[in-house]
Scaffold this motif. Structure first.
Motif, PDB file in Angstrom:
ATOM      1  N   ALA A 168       0.790  -1.171   0.040  1.00  0.00           N
ATOM      2  CA  ALA A 168      -0.125  -0.078   0.008  1.00  0.00           C
ATOM      3  C   ALA A 168       0.956   1.167  -0.144  1.00  0.00           C
ATOM      4  O   ALA A 168       0.457   2.301  -0.706  1.00  0.00           O
ATOM      5  N   GLN A 170       3.935   1.612  -1.142  1.00  0.00           N
ATOM      6  CA  GLN A 170       4.439   1.867  -2.501  1.00  0.00           C
ATOM      7  C   GLN A 170       3.331   2.102  -3.719  1.00  0.00           C
ATOM      8  O   GLN A 170       3.786   3.024  -4.295  1.00  0.00           O
ATOM      9  N   ASP A 171       2.241   1.551  -3.287  1.00  0.00           N
ATOM     10  CA  ASP A 171       1.306   2.251  -4.530  1.00  0.00           C
ATOM     11  C   ASP A 171       1.122   3.673  -4.253  1.00  0.00           C
ATOM     12  O   ASP A 171       1.049   4.347  -5.436  1.00  0.00           O
ATOM     13  N   GLN A 174       4.383   5.608  -5.760  1.00  0.00           N
ATOM     14  CA  GLN A 174       4.835   5.236  -7.124  1.00  0.00           C
ATOM     15  C   GLN A 174       3.324   6.197  -8.052  1.00  0.00           C
ATOM     16  O   GLN A 174       3.821   6.628  -8.935  1.00  0.00           O
ATOM     17  N   GLU A 175       2.158   5.845  -7.390  1.00  0.00           N
ATOM     18  CA  GLU A 175       1.302   6.576  -8.159  1.00  0.00           C
ATOM     19  C   GLU A 175       1.265   8.078  -8.076  1.00  0.00           C
ATOM     20  O   GLU A 175       0.943   8.865  -9.089  1.00  0.00           O
ATOM     21  N   THR A 186       0.535   0.244 -12.367  1.00  0.00           N
ATOM     22  CA  THR A 186      -0.307  -0.952 -11.991  1.00  0.00           C
ATOM     23  C   THR A 186      -0.291  -0.874 -10.456  1.00  0.00           C
ATOM     24  O   THR A 186       0.742  -1.226 -10.133  1.00  0.00           O
ATOM     25  N   ARG A 187      -1.381  -0.483  -9.948  1.00  0.00           N
ATOM     26  CA  ARG A 187      -1.298  -0.549  -8.379  1.00  0.00           C
ATOM     27  C   ARG A 187      -1.460  -2.019  -7.818  1.00  0.00           C
ATOM     28  O   ARG A 187      -2.058  -2.882  -8.501  1.00  0.00           O
ATOM     29  N   ARG A 188      -0.527  -2.397  -6.847  1.00  0.00           N
ATOM     30  CA  ARG A 188      -0.634  -3.629  -6.121  1.00  0.00           C
ATOM     31  C   ARG A 188      -1.748  -3.852  -5.306  1.00  0.00           C
ATOM     32  O   ARG A 188      -2.083  -5.080  -4.933  1.00  0.00           O
ATOM     33  N   HIS A 189      -2.009  -2.790  -4.365  1.00  0.00           N
ATOM     34  CA  HIS A 189      -2.825  -3.064  -3.206  1.00  0.00           C
ATOM     35  C   HIS A 189      -4.230  -2.512  -3.492  1.00  0.00           C
ATOM     36  O   HIS A 189      -5.196  -2.942  -3.089  1.00  0.00           O
ATOM     37  N   GLN A 193      -7.581   4.689  -7.445  1.00  0.00           N
ATOM     38  CA  GLN A 193      -6.700   5.979  -7.153  1.00  0.00           C
ATOM     39  C   GLN A 193      -6.408   6.115  -5.694  1.00  0.00           C
ATOM     40  O   GLN A 193      -7.344   6.401  -4.962  1.00  0.00           O
TER      41      GLN A 193
END
Length: 338
Positions: A168, A170-171, A174-175, A186-189, A193
């Motif tokens: 979460a 990192q999402d 990075q976003e 591409t989100r992981r968690h 948005q």
């Protein structure tokens, strides 16, 4: 000679583990050997403790009989399985995550509120933090409740992404970078948005309209306050920030007014009462809560009912709500029970 305790951290690559390592270095528990464990570590991975690199060991291969205490710092199933294996080996496990356990015999503890519950550690070999948002909240409310028993409680909590672990975190990182540079990731968690955004719930809601964390928070709060029928609403919203809880609290109790609440809240150890009405001095989760051990209360005012007060509260979600509570539990266990 003072007895030393060998300690393990299960899930040593999580945000909670980082806070545990920082506070363990500061608090100076009677620590012998420290083992930092993850599931299937990279050979080159390490964490820092007291200025030294500590290589990560494989939790699945670790002999828990060689340590007396273990902190669980992540709530995914592989880590919980290792925590159970540690308890089966005779190690006392302190779950810092606040996640639910199916075993009713596992005590759920906020060390500043119900320390005597730690006496039940032998039942399963595990003690668990109460739902983490309650740790700073009840540090403020429990002393007030002892003087003015609560009749109703309404709380809305802005929860940072670090509460949900590294993916979460990192999402959001990075976003945020991607959106500022007109790129897509591409989100992981998160399913939607999170950068520059707020989500109205954390996880799916059940038929009662509550998410699993909200339901657990209600159950734990009523148990810790000793009022199983207390009218209460706790809403958790996902905030697009990295660290720090922010809460809007309204509580009702017979005879409670702003003056009484101010006197009580101002005398609680670890709670800082902000008297200023200036906007610039109202605490925020980013500026004031992060990396602090203080629970800050501000904007104390009359609530919707004549016997109610409302206030704003901020606290560090990792240091105060997870790591400090777990280490406080460990200190009590070491001093009184081990």
């Amino acid at each position: 000679m003072e007895q030393r305790f060998d300690i393990a951290i299960i899930g040593a690559d999580t945000p909670i583990a980082s806070a545990l390592l920082e506070l363990l270095a500061e608090r100076r528990l009677p620590l012998g050997e420290l083992s930092v464990l993850v599931v299937d570590p990279d050979a080159a991975q390490s964490v820092e403790f007291m200025g030294q690199a500590q290589p990560l060991d494989n939790a699945r291969e670790f002999n828990f009989a060689q340590v007396q205490l273990a902190f669980l710092a992540g709530d995914d199933q592989p880590l919980r399985s290792e925590a159970q294996r540690a308890a089966d080996a005779g190690c006392v496990v302190i779950d810092a995550t606040g996640a639910a356990w199916p075993e009713a015999a596992i005590p759920r503890v906020i060390a500043a509120v119900n320390p005597t519950a730690l006496e039940g550690f032998n039942e399963c070999g595990i003690v668990a933090s109460a739902e983490r948002v309650l740790v700073p909240l009840l540090r403020a409310l429990a002393p007030l409740h002892r003087r003015h028993p609560l009749q109703a409680l309404h709380v809305t909590v802005q929860v940072p992404v670090s509460d949900s672990g590294l993916p979460a975190f990192q999402d959001l990182a990075q976003e945020t970078t991607a959106l500022l540079n007109a790129r897509y990731i591409t989100r992981r968690h998160f399913a939607q948005q999170i950068a520059f955004n707020t989500h109205g719930q954390i996880g799916d809601a059940g038929a009662d309209g509550l998410t699993a964390r909200e339901r657990q928070a209600l159950t734990d709060a009523r148990a810790l306050l000793g009022q199983p029928e207390l009218p209460m609403a706790i809403t958790l919203v996902q905030s697009g920030i990295f660290y720090g809880y922010a809460m809007q609290v309204e509580c009702r109790a017979q005879g409670l007014d702003v003056a009484a609440a101010r006197a009580l809240l101002g005398g609680i150890e670890g709670v800082e009462m902000i008297e200023s009405s200036a906007a610039a001095e109202c605490p925020s989760p980013v500026t004031d809560a992060t990396a602090s051990l203080a629970v800050r209360v501000a904007r104390l005012r009359r609530g919707a009912h004549p016997d109610s007060v409302a206030f704003w509260l901020t606290a560090d979600n990792l240091r105060v709500a997870a790591a400090e509570n777990a280490i406080h539990c460990a200190a009590i266990l070491i001093r009184q029970h081990l």
